[in-house]
Design an enzyme around this catalytic site. Structure first.
Site, PDB file in Angstrom:
ATOM      1  N   TYR A 120       0.882  -1.183   0.000  1.00  0.00           N
ATOM      2  CA  TYR A 120       0.000   0.000   0.000  1.00  0.00           C
ATOM      3  C   TYR A 120       0.909   1.218   0.000  1.00  0.00           C
ATOM      4  CZ  TYR A 120      -4.349   2.200   1.963  1.00  0.00           C
ATOM      5  OH  TYR A 120      -5.502   2.923   2.205  1.00  0.00           O
ATOM      6  N   ARG A 134     -12.686   6.674   5.667  1.00  0.00           N
ATOM      7  CA  ARG A 134     -12.634   7.044   7.084  1.00  0.00           C
ATOM      8  C   ARG A 134     -12.556   8.564   7.203  1.00  0.00           C
ATOM      9  NH1 ARG A 134      -8.885   3.253   6.083  1.00  0.00           N
ATOM     10  NH2 ARG A 134      -7.245   4.815   6.177  1.00  0.00           N
ATOM     11  N   GLU A 193      -1.070  -1.573 -10.458  1.00  0.00           N
ATOM     12  CA  GLU A 193       0.089  -1.808  -9.609  1.00  0.00           C
ATOM     13  C   GLU A 193       1.207  -2.462 -10.412  1.00  0.00           C
ATOM     14  OE1 GLU A 193      -0.731  -3.813  -5.921  1.00  0.00           O
ATOM     15  OE2 GLU A 193      -2.791  -3.060  -5.798  1.00  0.00           O
ATOM     16  N   ASP A 225      -5.154  -5.366  -9.293  1.00  0.00           N
ATOM     17  CA  ASP A 225      -5.771  -5.887  -8.070  1.00  0.00           C
ATOM     18  C   ASP A 225      -7.257  -5.521  -8.103  1.00  0.00           C
ATOM     19  OD1 ASP A 225      -6.352  -6.701  -5.482  1.00  0.00           O
ATOM     20  OD2 ASP A 225      -5.509  -4.899  -4.567  1.00  0.00           O
ATOM     21  N   TYR A 236     -13.795  -4.960   6.038  1.00  0.00           N
ATOM     22  CA  TYR A 236     -12.348  -4.840   6.217  1.00  0.00           C
ATOM     23  C   TYR A 236     -11.901  -4.418   7.609  1.00  0.00           C
ATOM     24  CZ  TYR A 236     -11.773   0.263   6.129  1.00  0.00           C
ATOM     25  OH  TYR A 236     -11.774   1.592   6.448  1.00  0.00           O
ATOM     26  N   GLU A 354     -10.705   6.384  -6.644  1.00  0.00           N
ATOM     27  CA  GLU A 354     -10.150   7.735  -6.553  1.00  0.00           C
ATOM     28  C   GLU A 354     -10.564   8.604  -7.740  1.00  0.00           C
ATOM     29  OE1 GLU A 354      -5.766   7.318  -5.064  1.00  0.00           O
ATOM     30  OE2 GLU A 354      -6.427   5.426  -5.894  1.00  0.00           O
TER      31      GLU A 354
HETATM   32 CA    CA Z   1      -4.008  -3.304  -3.962  1.00  0.00          CA
END
Ligand code: CA
Length: 409
Positions: A120, A134, A193, A225, A236, A354
């Site tokens: 990450y 969050r 990624e 991913d 999660y 995003e």
């Molecule tokens: Ca990922």
């Protein structure tokens, strides 16, 4: 360094690249190790036998794992032998019978994935996800700048480019809903990624120092991913991603050797505030460098993002050192993802989460349609390149996948 093949000097799969894969076809249905040159694949083991290379047996078999197990000296020897036979005209007659057009072969998963970890490592991605999921807390988790955060994923669902992606079903519950419901994900997403392919198994209890991490980094793949954001958001806390991620992870068919990226080394954006602990820094400057890899993400024909890997906060060597610092051992064929590659510029964000800010700002595609998240039938393709030696380009291939309806839908 030029090849005797009829290849334009700016071809991204010239001798500066020499990526490894596994293919079948061209008169032999057994999957076997191949090396890409131009738009051809070289049958590596067959060619090595014909041309008298003893260690060519490392390329026998249906995966790269045997070659991965041999470590950096064998990797370097294999690469220099390939470079020699593809550049020295004297080998032309021995090599040419073992070159096959990519159009006539089938590409397979290039290695058997041992353990799979996903990091990450983009500060921008982690901050954006924190702000979306969050909003009442600091966007970066407290540990984020002290260690490369990651989780152990599902090795058995890593699939090769071209594999169809079945929309996952699962539980989800929006904040205002009274109870969870079950059904196909409505928020299927991507994460652009790089994946790092590991070789040279280690013993349990023996960490790999950051200075030595490069000896276990064989190469790099493009990695998507796939992520079901609605399933992820409900499941999660507190243990991290589970079924929202484990249904499929796609990788490119070509593994680009790390050596091919030597000219793409670049400083990390900066790790002084705070200074990482010594085991993440070490005394090898290369271990704390990033890579200047340029990615491109398309949904259908529309380019939706151009992420830049040089924006990543942690280096692959730091990730590998952290992954083993508790004594966890490495296996040949381990794979770790970098985490979504996102930068500060909106055009460099590596996920739809995003790019559309959790679906609230849909993207417009070239066909006039809009997307918050992926629809059934959507094809997502990622490509990348990096600067190679002598002004060349190193192609990293592509990873693509088409979304198909969930089972029973
Ligand atoms: Ca990922």
């Amino acid at each position: 360094m030029t090849t005797w093949l009829d290849l334009p000097p700016d071809h991204p799969f010239g001798v500066q690249t020499l990526a490894y894969g596994v293919f079948s076809g061209a008169g032999d249905e057994r999957p076997r190790v191949g090396v890409r040159i131009g738009d051809l694949v070289l049958d590596a083991a067959m060619c090595a036998e014909r041309a008298g290379m003893e260690s060519g047996t490392a390329w026998e078999g249906a995966t790269l794992n045997r070659f991965l197990s041999l470590g950096p000296q064998a990797w370097a020897a294999g690469r220099s032998w390939l470079t020699m036979v593809l550049t020295d005209e004297a080998y032309r007659d021995a090599v040419e019978p073992h070159l096959h057009a990519l159009q006539v072969v089938t590409l397979h998963l290039p290695f058997e994935v041992a353990d799979y970890v996903d990091f990450y490592a983009s500060e921008h991605h982690a901050s954006n996800v924190g702000a979306i999921f969050r909003p009442d807390n600091p966007s970066l988790p407290a540990a984020w700048k002290h260690l490369p955060i990651g989780y152990h994923g599902r090795a058995g669902t890593v699939v090769v480019t071209g594999t169809e992606i079945v929309r996952p079903s699962g539980q989800r519950k929006a904040p205002g809903d009274p109870a969870p419901v079950f059904g196909p994900s409505g928020r299927l997403d991507i994460e652009a990624e790089l994946g790092f392919v590991v070789g040279g198994a280690t013993h349990l209890g023996m960490p790999v120092p950051v200075e030595a991490a490069g000896e276990h980094l064989f190469g790099v793949v493009l990695l998507n991913d796939w992520s079901a954001r609605d399933i992820q958001a409900w499941e999660y806390v507190p243990l991290g991603p589970f079924l929202g991620k484990s249904f499929a992870t796609s990788i490119s068919a070509w593994v680009t050797p790390m050596t091919a990226l030597d000219s793409a080394r670049t400083p990390l954006p900066g790790q002084s505030q705070p200074q990482p602990l010594p085991y993440l820094v070490g005394d090898n400057p290369v271990a704390a460098q990033g890579f200047d890899v340029h990615l491109e993400v398309r949904v259908g024909e529309t380019v939706v993002s151009r992420p830049e890997f040089r924006d990543m906060y942690w280096s692959p060597e730091q990730m590998l050192a952290h992954l083993t610092v508790n004594g966890a051992s490495l296996r040949d064929g381990d794979l770790f993802g970098s985490g979504t590659v996102s930068g500060a510029d909106p055009g460099t964000l590596g996920s739809l989460l995003e790019l559309t800010w959790n679906g609230t700002r849909p993207l417009s595609l070239d066909d006039g349609s809009t997307r918050g998240f992926l629809q059934d039938g959507d094809v997502v393709t990622m490509t990348a390149w990096a600067p190679g030696r002598d002004g060349s380009r190193v192609g990293l291939g592509e990873v693509t996948g088409r979304v198909v309806p969930s089972v029973g839908a």
